[in-house]
Write a protein that holds these residues in place. Sequence first.
Motif, short mmCIF file in Angstrom:
data_model
loop_
_atom_site.label_atom_id
_atom_site.label_comp_id
_atom_site.label_asym_id
_atom_site.label_seq_id
_atom_site.Cartn_x
_atom_site.Cartn_y
_atom_site.Cartn_z
N PHE A 76 -0.16 -5.17 -56.87
CA PHE A 76 1.30 -5.22 -56.76
C PHE A 76 1.70 -5.35 -55.29
CE2 PHE A 76 5.26 -2.90 -55.91
CZ PHE A 76 6.15 -3.67 -56.65
N TYR A 77 1.12 -4.51 -54.44
CA TYR A 77 1.41 -4.60 -53.00
C TYR A 77 1.00 -5.96 -52.45
CZ TYR A 77 1.46 0.50 -53.62
OH TYR A 77 1.72 1.77 -54.06
N PHE A 78 -0.14 -6.45 -52.89
CA PHE A 78 -0.66 -7.73 -52.40
C PHE A 78 0.26 -8.90 -52.80
CE2 PHE A 78 -3.29 -11.46 -53.71
CZ PHE A 78 -3.54 -11.94 -52.44
N VAL A 79 0.64 -8.95 -54.06
CA VAL A 79 1.42 -10.09 -54.58
C VAL A 79 2.84 -10.10 -54.01
CG1 VAL A 79 2.45 -11.06 -56.67
CG2 VAL A 79 0.07 -10.34 -56.68
N ILE A 80 3.43 -8.91 -53.82
CA ILE A 80 4.81 -8.84 -53.33
C ILE A 80 4.87 -8.89 -51.81
CG2 ILE A 80 6.92 -7.46 -53.29
CD1 ILE A 80 6.28 -8.60 -56.04
N GLN A 81 4.07 -8.06 -51.17
CA GLN A 81 4.21 -7.88 -49.72
C GLN A 81 3.69 -9.04 -48.89
OE1 GLN A 81 1.04 -6.46 -47.99
NE2 GLN A 81 1.95 -6.92 -46.01
N VAL A 82 2.51 -9.57 -49.23
CA VAL A 82 1.88 -10.60 -48.39
C VAL A 82 2.73 -11.86 -48.27
CG1 VAL A 82 -0.13 -12.12 -48.14
CG2 VAL A 82 -0.46 -9.69 -48.65
N PRO A 83 3.21 -12.46 -49.38
CA PRO A 83 4.03 -13.68 -49.23
C PRO A 83 5.32 -13.43 -48.44
CG PRO A 83 3.30 -13.43 -51.49
CD PRO A 83 2.97 -12.16 -50.80
N ILE A 84 6.01 -12.31 -48.72
CA ILE A 84 7.26 -12.02 -48.00
C ILE A 84 6.97 -11.85 -46.51
CG2 ILE A 84 9.12 -10.32 -47.69
CD1 ILE A 84 8.92 -9.72 -50.69
N MET A 85 5.93 -11.10 -46.19
CA MET A 85 5.59 -10.83 -44.79
C MET A 85 5.24 -12.12 -44.04
SD MET A 85 2.43 -8.52 -43.39
CE MET A 85 1.25 -9.61 -44.20
N LEU A 86 4.43 -12.98 -44.64
CA LEU A 86 3.99 -14.20 -43.96
C LEU A 86 5.15 -15.19 -43.79
CD1 LEU A 86 0.44 -14.83 -45.47
CD2 LEU A 86 1.07 -13.64 -43.38
N SER A 224 -7.38 -9.34 -47.09
CA SER A 224 -8.41 -8.34 -46.84
C SER A 224 -7.79 -6.97 -46.52
CB SER A 224 -9.31 -8.80 -45.69
OG SER A 224 -10.24 -7.80 -45.35
N GLY A 225 -6.77 -6.97 -45.67
CA GLY A 225 -6.13 -5.72 -45.27
C GLY A 225 -5.43 -5.02 -46.42
N THR A 226 -4.74 -5.79 -47.27
CA THR A 226 -3.99 -5.19 -48.38
C THR A 226 -4.92 -4.63 -49.44
OG1 THR A 226 -2.20 -6.77 -47.97
CG2 THR A 226 -2.14 -5.57 -50.05
N LEU A 227 -6.02 -5.34 -49.74
CA LEU A 227 -6.96 -4.84 -50.74
C LEU A 227 -7.70 -3.59 -50.26
CD1 LEU A 227 -8.47 -8.09 -52.32
CD2 LEU A 227 -6.63 -6.66 -53.16
N GLN A 228 -7.73 -3.38 -48.95
CA GLN A 228 -8.35 -2.17 -48.39
C GLN A 228 -7.30 -1.15 -47.94
OE1 GLN A 228 -11.85 -3.15 -45.71
NE2 GLN A 228 -11.02 -5.20 -45.99
N LEU A 229 -6.09 -1.29 -48.42
CA LEU A 229 -4.96 -0.46 -47.98
C LEU A 229 -5.23 1.03 -48.27
CD1 LEU A 229 -2.05 -0.74 -46.84
CD2 LEU A 229 -1.26 -0.73 -49.20
N PHE A 230 -5.05 1.85 -47.24
CA PHE A 230 -5.30 3.28 -47.40
C PHE A 230 -4.21 4.14 -46.77
CE2 PHE A 230 -7.04 7.17 -45.44
CZ PHE A 230 -7.42 7.85 -46.58
N ASP A 231 -3.85 3.86 -45.52
CA ASP A 231 -3.00 4.75 -44.74
C ASP A 231 -1.64 5.00 -45.38
OD1 ASP A 231 -4.62 5.04 -42.09
OD2 ASP A 231 -4.66 2.91 -42.57
N GLU A 232 -0.98 3.93 -45.85
CA GLU A 232 0.35 4.09 -46.43
C GLU A 232 0.30 4.93 -47.71
OE1 GLU A 232 0.57 1.04 -43.47
OE2 GLU A 232 -0.82 1.36 -45.14
N SER A 233 -0.69 4.66 -48.55
CA SER A 233 -0.83 5.43 -49.78
C SER A 233 -1.11 6.90 -49.48
CB SER A 233 -1.97 4.83 -50.62
OG SER A 233 -2.29 5.65 -51.72
N MET A 234 -1.91 7.14 -48.46
CA MET A 234 -2.31 8.51 -48.11
C MET A 234 -1.17 9.26 -47.40
SD MET A 234 -4.87 10.64 -48.14
CE MET A 234 -5.43 12.13 -47.32
N ASN A 235 -0.58 8.64 -46.39
CA ASN A 235 0.38 9.34 -45.53
C ASN A 235 1.82 9.31 -46.05
OD1 ASN A 235 -1.60 9.97 -43.59
ND2 ASN A 235 -1.42 7.94 -42.69
#
Length: 292
Positions: A76-86, A224-235
Motif C-alpha cells: 500500500f505504501y509502495f503503490v501510493i507513495q512512490v508514484p506521488i513522490m516521484l 527498494s527503500g519502501t519494501l524495506q521500510l522500517f523507521d516510520e512504522s516503528m517510530n
Amino acid sequence: MEKKKAKLSLEKKHNLTGWAFLLPASILIFVFCFYPMSQAILLSFRKTGGVFNGAANYARILKDKTFQQCLFNTFFYFVIQVPIMLVLALMLAQLLNNPKIKGKGIFRTLIFLPCATSLVSYSMIFKSLFAPDGVVNRVLMAIGLSSVDWFQSTWPARWVIVIALIWRWTGYNMVFYLAGLQNIDYSVYEASYIDGATPFQQFMKITIPLLKPTILMTAIMSTSGTLQLFDESMNLTAGGPGKSTMTLAHYIYNISFVETPKFNYAAALSVCILVMVAVLSAIQMKVGDKRD
C-alpha cells in the motif's frame, strides 16, 4: 614490436592499478554484504539448533496472517507513495530549474532539508502534528470538519505514514532530477519554443525522454527503500493500531528481537523481501530501459 610490448605492459599496469583500487572496496562489500546474505539464505533452510528443515520456513510464510497483513501494508505504501513522490519531485525539479526564477538555491535547500532531518526527530514532529490536539485537527475543526484520531484508526494511520514518506523523500529525489535537468542544454528548450512547443509539450517530449535513466534509477531506489521500510512504522505508529500499519521489515525486527527470537524464520522473510525487490527492479528495468 618493442612499442607493442610497451603498450601491452602499460595496459597491464593500468589494469593492475585499477584492481588495486577496487580490491579493498570489493573485499569489504563481500565481507559485509554478500557473506551475510549467503549466511541468511542458508539460515532460512534450517530450524533452531541448525538442523536442516528444507523449505519449512517458507511454507510457514504462506500461512502467516501477520505476514499477509504486513505485505499488504508495505505494498500500500509502495503503490501510493512512490508514484506521488516521484511525480512531485520531477515537477519541483522542473520548476526550480527555470533560470528566470530568483532565489532558487533557497527553495532547493528548503525542499531538500526534510531528507537531512533525523528520523526520530521528524517522527516526533509528525506525531505532534497529527495528535488529537495537534495542528492538523485544529485546522480541520477550524474549517468545520470533525477531528480525526489519526493513530488509533487503521486507514488514517496508514495515510500519516504515506504523507510522512512523501514529505521526507521528495526533496531527495528532486536533487537527482535537478542534476539530470542541468545536463540538458537549455538551447533545446529555446529551439522548441521557437518552433511553437508549449511548456507541457516541452516537458513531455524533451524533459521526460532525456531524464528516463534518472527516473528509472529513482524508481528502483524508491522501490527498494519502501519494501524495506522500517523507521516510520516503528517510530510513528509502532505498527498500530494492532498490526494495521506494520511493515515487513518491522515484522522481521519484532520476531528477531522483541518476541521470542526466531532467526531462521526471520531469515526466510528477509529472503522474500530480497526476491520482491529483485523482481520489481527487474520489471522496472525491462519497462523503463529501452536502449538497444
